[in-house]
Design a protein around this motif. Structure first.
Motif, PDB file in Angstrom:
ATOM      1  N   ALA A 292       4.367  -3.352   0.136  1.00 23.11           N
ATOM      2  CA  ALA A 292       4.303  -4.683   0.745  1.00 23.11           C
ATOM      3  C   ALA A 292       3.763  -4.609   2.173  1.00 23.11           C
ATOM      4  CB  ALA A 292       5.685  -5.334   0.733  1.00 23.11           C
ATOM      5  N   LYS A 293       4.149  -3.569   2.900  1.00 25.64           N
ATOM      6  CA  LYS A 293       3.701  -3.399   4.281  1.00 25.64           C
ATOM      7  C   LYS A 293       2.309  -2.764   4.376  1.00 25.64           C
ATOM      8  CE  LYS A 293       7.186  -4.938   6.735  1.00 25.64           C
ATOM      9  NZ  LYS A 293       7.038  -6.016   7.738  1.00 25.64           N
ATOM     10  N   ARG A 294       1.850  -2.166   3.268  1.00 28.16           N
ATOM     11  CA  ARG A 294       0.550  -1.480   3.241  1.00 28.16           C
ATOM     12  C   ARG A 294       0.455  -0.454   4.378  1.00 28.16           C
ATOM     13  NH1 ARG A 294      -3.774  -6.413   1.887  1.00 28.16           N
ATOM     14  NH2 ARG A 294      -2.715  -7.118  -0.024  1.00 28.16           N
ATOM     15  N   ASN A 295       1.500   0.323   4.537  1.00 21.86           N
ATOM     16  CA  ASN A 295       1.540   1.295   5.630  1.00 21.86           C
ATOM     17  C   ASN A 295       0.983   2.666   5.248  1.00 21.86           C
ATOM     18  OD1 ASN A 295       3.655   2.327   4.065  1.00 21.86           O
ATOM     19  ND2 ASN A 295       5.249   1.379   5.323  1.00 21.86           N
ATOM     20  N   GLY A 296       0.634   2.856   3.985  1.00 19.26           N
ATOM     21  CA  GLY A 296       0.033   4.116   3.562  1.00 19.26           C
ATOM     22  C   GLY A 296       0.979   5.287   3.498  1.00 19.26           C
ATOM     23  N   TYR A 297       2.277   5.022   3.438  1.00 17.40           N
ATOM     24  CA  TYR A 297       3.246   6.109   3.442  1.00 17.40           C
ATOM     25  C   TYR A 297       3.336   6.804   2.082  1.00 17.40           C
ATOM     26  CZ  TYR A 297       5.015   4.516   7.986  1.00 17.40           C
ATOM     27  OH  TYR A 297       5.150   4.170   9.312  1.00 17.40           O
ATOM     28  N   TYR A 298       2.811   6.185   1.031  1.00 18.91           N
ATOM     29  CA  TYR A 298       2.820   6.789  -0.303  1.00 18.91           C
ATOM     30  C   TYR A 298       1.400   7.075  -0.762  1.00 18.91           C
ATOM     31  CZ  TYR A 298       7.772   6.336  -1.521  1.00 18.91           C
ATOM     32  OH  TYR A 298       9.130   6.494  -1.582  1.00 18.91           O
TER      33      TYR A 298
END
Length: 415
Positions: free
Chosen positions: A26-32
């Motif tokens: 949802a945040k599109r933070n690229g953590y995965y």
């Protein structure tokens, strides 16, 4: 073990991981990273198969050592239970430090650090050889009077608690919490390969051990995750045995018998004097971090997600105490899981053998599990689940083979 902590904690672990994943998407933070996450889950399934087996192997040894105890400590007392927890946490610090500071310890522990991400999928990636070493550090607790069952259960509970700090989502907490608890901030430092952070923050639950023994570092600069010599593959065999292979190679090549013996317990990275210093695999290009990625077979992501979810109930057939399978069947299923994780890695690297290996694994696992469940008189729902999984898998593989006749691209590292 009277309490199967791993089985009890599984729903909590899955819920926490799914919650973090949904938040990150949802945040599109690229953590995965998709490929890294699939490789981590595949390795986690293998590790869970090993965890319970090693605990069962250690139980007779701990029982024998328990006979040396001058008294028995009843963990029904809250104070005794707290003492056992603190004892496990203290010994874990030294086991963890051993895993980073010696060649043989790093060989067993490094697979957990081989990923270049930090999230709850990473928390599940652990070495299949590490658990043996960890249990060998906890024997003093049995000798002082705690029951073997209580020690093994507390070790498992302590391991589950360590799942929580493996995240980038939780920022630094208030100073009064950071001062004593091993928070996500402290553990991000531990997983970082920045020069400033290497070999820091070994704590499991209480960060005070690092502060007491000089291994503490605060999170002051952005972390780059992974090892300084990344495996650059999704193959679980390479991930788990890369450093073991290097040590065996050094032991064979050296002409010094003394160095051949002490190699294993020397500081991490040490090599015999007649061998050159080990070269590191570059993880930076022009000073910029470069994470390993690979060209995967077309249209496999949906399939791998389906297989990842389907692997969970099959894993319980090995790890759960109420499994209808007997010992040799659990061993054979664990071998098939190894083939599964290897096939997933091959498919994500477009290896020519990846899809055929997956087909062989599916036929073998589907047929064997169905037969074993029938022989054990397992509920019809279990057998129906297995047949349904096998049917969906075979349909997908048939379609995939029809659409992948062209030569496969070669896996590569990209930024």
């Amino acid at each position: 073990m009277s309490i199967n902590v791993y089985a009890i904690a599984t729903p909590f672990v899955i819920a926490l991981a799914l919650g973090e994943f949904v938040y990150c998407v949802a945040k599109r933070n690229g953590y995965y990273s998709f490929q890294d996450s699939i490789a981590s889950v595949g390795t986690a399934v293998l590790n869970q198969c090993v965890n319970v087996a090693v605990a069962l192997l250690m139980l007779p040894l701990f029982t024998l050592l328990g006979q040396l105890a001058p008294w028995k400590i009843d963990v029904a007392s809250p104070w005794a239970l707290l003492g056992l927890f603190l004892g496990v946490d203290f010994l874990f610090y030294w086991f963890h430090r051993f895993g980073h500071r010696t060649n043989i310890g790093w060989a067993a522990h490094s697979p957990h650090h081989s990923t270049e991400e930090l999230n709850y999928a990473v928390a599940l990636r652990a070495s299949v050889t590490q658990r043996i070493f960890s249990f060998l550090f906890y024997w003093p607790l049995v000798v002082v009077g705690f029951s073997p069952e209580a020690v093994l259960a507390m070790v498992a509970f302590h391991l589950v608690l360590q799942f929580i700090p493996h995240t980038r989502v939780i920022p630094k907490l208030p100073r009064w919490i950071e001062s004593w608890l091993n928070t996500p901030s402290h553990h991000r430092v531990h997983h970082a390969r920045n020069d400033l952070y290497i070999d820091k923050n070994y704590a499991g639950f209480l960060i005070i051990w690092d502060k007491m023994f000089g291994t503490y570092a605060d999170e002051t600069e952005e972390c780059s995750y992974g090892v300084t010599s990344p495996p650059n593959t999704w193959d679980p065999t390479v991930i788990n045995f890369q450093f073991w292979g290097k040590l065996v190679s050094d032991a064979v090549k050296t002409r010094s018998g003394w160095d051949r013996l002490r190699l294993w317990v020397m500081p991490t990275g040490w090599r015999p004097s007649d061998l050159p210093a080990r070269e590191s695999t570059p993880w930076k290009r022009d000073g910029v971090e470069v994470k390993f990625q690979s060209t995967e077979l077309p249209n496999i992501r949906g399939y791998l997600v389906f297989q990842m979810i389907a692997s969970m109930p099959f894993m319980l057939l090995v790890s759960h105490h109420a499994s209808p399978l007997v010992g040799w069947q659990k061993l054979m299923l664990s071998v098939l899981f190894w083939g599964m994780a290897t096939a997933w890695g091959g498919m994500m690297e477009s290896k020519r053998w990846g899809l055929p290996l997956e087909m062989a694994r599916v036929f073998a696992m589907g047929g064997a599990v169905t037969l074993w469940l029938v022989q054990a008189g397992a509920p019809l729902s279990w057998r129906a689940l297995t047949v349904g999984w096998l049917a969906v898998t075979l349909v997908w593989i048939s379609v995939a083979r029809a659409s992948s006749r062209s030569p496969s691209p070669v896996a590569r590292g990209v930024s």
